[in-house]
Design a protein around this motif. Structure first.
Motif, PDB file in Angstrom:
ATOM      1  N   THR A 232       0.920  -1.247  -0.015  1.00 37.95           N
ATOM      2  CA  THR A 232      -0.017   0.019   0.024  1.00 37.95           C
ATOM      3  C   THR A 232       0.853   1.231   0.003  1.00 37.95           C
ATOM      4  OG1 THR A 232      -0.132   0.065   2.468  1.00 37.95           O
ATOM      5  CG2 THR A 232      -1.943  -1.038   1.351  1.00 37.95           C
ATOM      6  N   LYS A 233       0.736   1.956  -0.856  1.00 38.26           N
ATOM      7  CA  LYS A 233       1.496   3.261  -1.064  1.00 38.26           C
ATOM      8  C   LYS A 233       0.731   4.525  -0.767  1.00 38.26           C
ATOM      9  CE  LYS A 233       3.058   2.065  -5.197  1.00 38.26           C
ATOM     10  NZ  LYS A 233       3.842   2.390  -6.529  1.00 38.26           N
ATOM     11  N   TRP A 234       1.084   5.338   0.239  1.00 37.22           N
ATOM     12  CA  TRP A 234       0.295   6.546   0.596  1.00 37.22           C
ATOM     13  C   TRP A 234       0.863   7.761   0.130  1.00 37.22           C
ATOM     14  CZ3 TRP A 234      -4.110   5.360   3.734  1.00 37.22           C
ATOM     15  CH2 TRP A 234      -3.890   4.115   4.078  1.00 37.22           C
ATOM     16  N   GLU A 242       0.653  15.713  -5.289  1.00 35.51           N
ATOM     17  CA  GLU A 242       0.723  14.687  -4.336  1.00 35.51           C
ATOM     18  C   GLU A 242       2.156  14.174  -3.955  1.00 35.51           C
ATOM     19  OE1 GLU A 242      -1.874  12.013  -6.491  1.00 35.51           O
ATOM     20  OE2 GLU A 242      -0.217  10.627  -6.819  1.00 35.51           O
ATOM     21  N   TYR A 244       4.664  11.636  -1.989  1.00 34.03           N
ATOM     22  CA  TYR A 244       4.862  10.318  -1.266  1.00 34.03           C
ATOM     23  C   TYR A 244       5.002  10.556   0.099  1.00 34.03           C
ATOM     24  CZ  TYR A 244       6.970   5.720  -0.183  1.00 34.03           C
ATOM     25  OH  TYR A 244       7.489   4.721   0.463  1.00 34.03           O
ATOM     26  N   SER A 247       5.144   3.951   2.535  1.00 39.53           N
ATOM     27  CA  SER A 247       4.271   2.603   2.127  1.00 39.53           C
ATOM     28  C   SER A 247       4.344   1.326   3.096  1.00 39.53           C
ATOM     29  CB  SER A 247       5.090   2.215   0.601  1.00 39.53           C
ATOM     30  OG  SER A 247       6.503   2.043   0.844  1.00 39.53           O
ATOM     31  N   LYS A 272      -3.908   9.804  -0.418  1.00 42.58           N
ATOM     32  CA  LYS A 272      -4.281   8.999  -1.568  1.00 42.58           C
ATOM     33  C   LYS A 272      -3.544   7.762  -1.452  1.00 42.58           C
ATOM     34  CE  LYS A 272      -4.321   9.099  -6.586  1.00 42.58           C
ATOM     35  NZ  LYS A 272      -4.024  10.093  -7.716  1.00 42.58           N
ATOM     36  N   LYS A 274      -2.499   4.125  -3.043  1.00 39.41           N
ATOM     37  CA  LYS A 274      -2.442   3.314  -4.253  1.00 39.41           C
ATOM     38  C   LYS A 274      -1.760   1.715  -3.650  1.00 39.41           C
ATOM     39  CE  LYS A 274      -1.081   7.052  -7.420  1.00 39.41           C
ATOM     40  NZ  LYS A 274       0.229   7.462  -8.101  1.00 39.41           N
ATOM     41  N   GLU A 276      -0.273  -2.013  -4.924  1.00 40.27           N
ATOM     42  CA  GLU A 276       0.355  -2.740  -5.843  1.00 40.27           C
ATOM     43  C   GLU A 276       0.569  -4.167  -5.558  1.00 40.27           C
ATOM     44  OE1 GLU A 276       3.896  -0.558  -7.017  1.00 40.27           O
ATOM     45  OE2 GLU A 276       4.770  -2.171  -8.031  1.00 40.27           O
ATOM     46  N   GLU A 281      -0.897  -2.615 -10.799  1.00 37.00           N
ATOM     47  CA  GLU A 281      -1.610  -1.682 -10.121  1.00 37.00           C
ATOM     48  C   GLU A 281      -3.168  -2.075  -9.878  1.00 37.00           C
ATOM     49  OE1 GLU A 281      -0.578   2.267  -8.163  1.00 37.00           O
ATOM     50  OE2 GLU A 281       0.495   1.198  -9.701  1.00 37.00           O
ATOM     51  N   THR A 283      -6.988  -1.157  -7.524  1.00 39.09           N
ATOM     52  CA  THR A 283      -7.881  -0.210  -7.106  1.00 39.09           C
ATOM     53  C   THR A 283      -8.382  -0.458  -5.709  1.00 39.09           C
ATOM     54  OG1 THR A 283      -8.645  -0.036  -9.402  1.00 39.09           O
ATOM     55  CG2 THR A 283      -9.656   1.516  -7.953  1.00 39.09           C
ATOM     56  N   ARG A 287     -10.194   5.190  -1.854  1.00 46.14           N
ATOM     57  CA  ARG A 287      -8.949   5.404  -2.583  1.00 46.14           C
ATOM     58  C   ARG A 287      -8.227   6.834  -2.041  1.00 46.14           C
ATOM     59  NH1 ARG A 287      -7.142   4.092  -8.056  1.00 46.14           N
ATOM     60  NH2 ARG A 287      -5.793   6.091  -8.659  1.00 46.14           N
TER      61      ARG A 287
END
Lengths: 483, 72
Positions: A232-234, A242, A244, A247, A272, A274, A276, A281, A283, A287
């Motif tokens: 999970t990347k925040w 945005e 980073y 993660s 946000k 993301k 992976e 990638e 959803t 989100r």
């Protein structure tokens, strides 16, 4: 200021005549008579100082130009360092607060406390030098005039103080602006560069403004099954960009740990997310995350985290570890029935609209094709490398109807985990924090450069002032006196 | 105030010079057969002369400075 000079001159004349008066006094008392030559000499010295005042000022300016004295350079040198030190202190305080909230208060008190104190002392010393500079830059002539005035008072009442003031105004005006040159001569790498390096690293993650919250989150697929090793990347959502922030990887049970001590997520900014998995990638839902609304507060559930969050990956269904189905069609995923044998997986579904189904399979499962309705074999279209492991991607485009996708796969095999690791919100900073030795070296460097060296220079100036004051005011001339 | 005081002190200094001069010669010329008294009288005269000398020098120098300062 001229009236002070006139006053000093008048006092000098008064002193002179007092001396003469004592000379002529017909009293054979040495205690009084000894003042006569002293007062005459003092008066002459004081009137000489008064008459040479302009000459001394001009001489100091001339010597200053010979020595390249520039107050502008001095003040710029100090203000830049004061600014750097100020931001360094606020950086250290933020760090300390962060460490406290991360549960390592002992470290913040034991290590950062002394460093913050030293940094504050350094700042105070720099401020003192700034004020000293202001005083001698603005009031050089006034200090000298006051010195001369004190020097002229009869009977040597304030002669020492006067001589010291005159000497100090001359020495400090000439030599104080050369402090940057002095410190520069003794330093190899400037402390300011090292401090800037550290604070710049900190600037990228704005913990002070964004706040921090310790969270544990559970990631599941569309059917509610935990997803392990998903990254999970925040990102922090700012007005125009945005950024980073962190993660986190999930564990076997689908939980990721953004807890203490090195985890954490921003609290005062929209996030946000993301996701992976196997290099693909996905959803997640939600989100866009508002930490105030979407994180659930539960301080009793886990000692390392105060907040919890549920995340669902809505476009994927896990079949096995590193083996999943992804589709852009909700219909496929909702209707999907998975029949798993020891060496076979059948995916059955019915769709009313054309859809694309993507199967992502770990290379260690040794799958080479996907069979559609037992008639058509499809080879993988892409291979994704994720953390040193290859993942085969099968893309199957289907029209409406009922479909069965069969994959011959050995579920008993151990598959290699990709080498992917998360990076905690505090971990980026903790790289700097963890390196306490480096912080210690930096502060030691700053103390040496901005306290020890200026202190040494100041003591040299004070010694020079003392010597010059002795030359100006310490002598006595013996005139002949009989009684 | 200071210059007023200075003028008074100058006058007092001249008066004291004359007093010391007179007293000095008085002691030196007195028919007392004590050497120390006579010697003290002579010292007093010498001091008075030196005082008068410095008084004259000082007055001249300060007057010169005043003249130079006002003429520049």
């Amino acid at each position: 200021m001229d009236q002070y000079l006139i006053l000093a001159y008048s006092l000098a004349i008064l002193t002179y005549y007092l001396g003469v008066l004592i000379y002529a006094i017909p009293i054979p008392w040495w205690g009084i008579k000894k003042w006569a030559p002293t007062l005459i000499y003092d008066a002459l010295a004081a009137s000489l100082l008064v008459l040479m005042f302009s000459t001394i000022v001009e001489l100091v300016n001339y010597l200053g130009s010979l020595l390249n004295v520039d107050w502008q350079v001095y003040f710029e040198w100090l203000t830049s360092r004061i600014a750097i030190m100020g931001s360094f202190i606020s950086f250290l305080i933020t760090l300390s607060l962060m460490l406290s909230s991360a549960g390592v208060k002992a470290v913040s008190t034991a290590v950062l406390g002394p460093i913050i104190s030293l940094a504050t002392y350094t700042l105070i010393v720099l401020e003192i030098f700034f004020i000293l500079g202001l005083v001698f830059n603005q009031f050089f002539a006034k200090i000298m005039i006051i010195g001369i005035l004190l020097y002229s008072i009869p009977f040597r009442i304030a002669r020492g103080a006067g001589a010291a003031l005159v000497a100090m105004s001359i020495v400090f005006t000439l030599a104080l602006p050369l402090l940057p040159v002095f410190t520069h001569a003794f330093t190899v790498q400037g402390a300011e560069e090292r401090i800037l390096e550290i604070t710049e690293k900190m600037d990228k993650v704005n913990v002070e403004e964004w706040g921090i919250v310790f969270v544990k989150g559970h990631v599941t697929d569309r059917k509610g099954k935990p997803v392990n090793n998903i990254l999970t990347k925040w990102f922090a959502l700012l007005k125009q960009s945005e950024v980073y922030v962190a993660s986190y990887m999930t564990l076997e049970d689908g939980w990721f740990d953004a807890g203490r001590p090195y985890g954490g997520l921003p609290y005062n900014v929209m996030l946000k997310l993301k996701a992976e998995y196997c290099g693909v990638e996905l959803t997640p839902e939600p989100r866009i995350i508002d930490p105030h609304a979407d994180f659930t507060y539960n301080p009793l559930k886990d000692p390392n985290a105060d907040y919890f969050v549920e995340i669902k990956i809505k476009d994927m269904i896990i079949i096995s570890k590193y083996f999943f189905v992804k589709s852009n069609s909700n219909e496929v995923l909702d209707a999907l029935k998975i029949i798993k044998g020891d060496d076979l997986a059948n995916l059955k579904f019915t769709i009313s609209k054309p859809a694309t189904v993507t199967l992502v399979i770990h290379e260690d499962y040794n799958v080479d094709k996907v069979i559609v309705n037992s008639t058509k074999a499809i080879r993988y279209s892409k291979v994704k490398n994720w953390g040193g492991v290859s993942f085969q991607i099968y893309e199957v485009s289907l029209n409406e109807g009922t479909w069965v996708l069969s994959v011959r796969v050995n579920f008993q095999r151990d598959v290699k985990d990709p080498e992917i690791t998360g990076k905690g919100y505090l971990e980026t900073i903790s790289k700097n924090i963890g390196d306490f030795e480096e912080l210690g070296k930096v502060i030691a460097n700053a103390v040496f450069e901005w306290i020890v060296l200026p202190g040494t220079y100041l003591s040299i100036l004070i010694m020079s002032t003392y010597s010059l004051a002795y030359v100006i005011g310490g002598r006595k001339i013996r005139l002949p006196i009989k009684t | 105030m200071i210059s007023d005081l200075t003028t008074r002190i100058v006058m007092a200094a001249w008066a004291l010079f004359m007093l010391s001069w007179a007293l000095g010669w008085l002691l030196k010329g007195s028919p007392i057969p004590i050497y120390r008294v006579k010697r003290f009288g002579q010292d007093m005269v010498e001091d008075a002369i030196l005082g008068a000398f410095w008084l004259a020098v000082g007055t001249s120098i300060f007057a010169l400075i005043k003249y130079l300062a006002s003429s520049v």
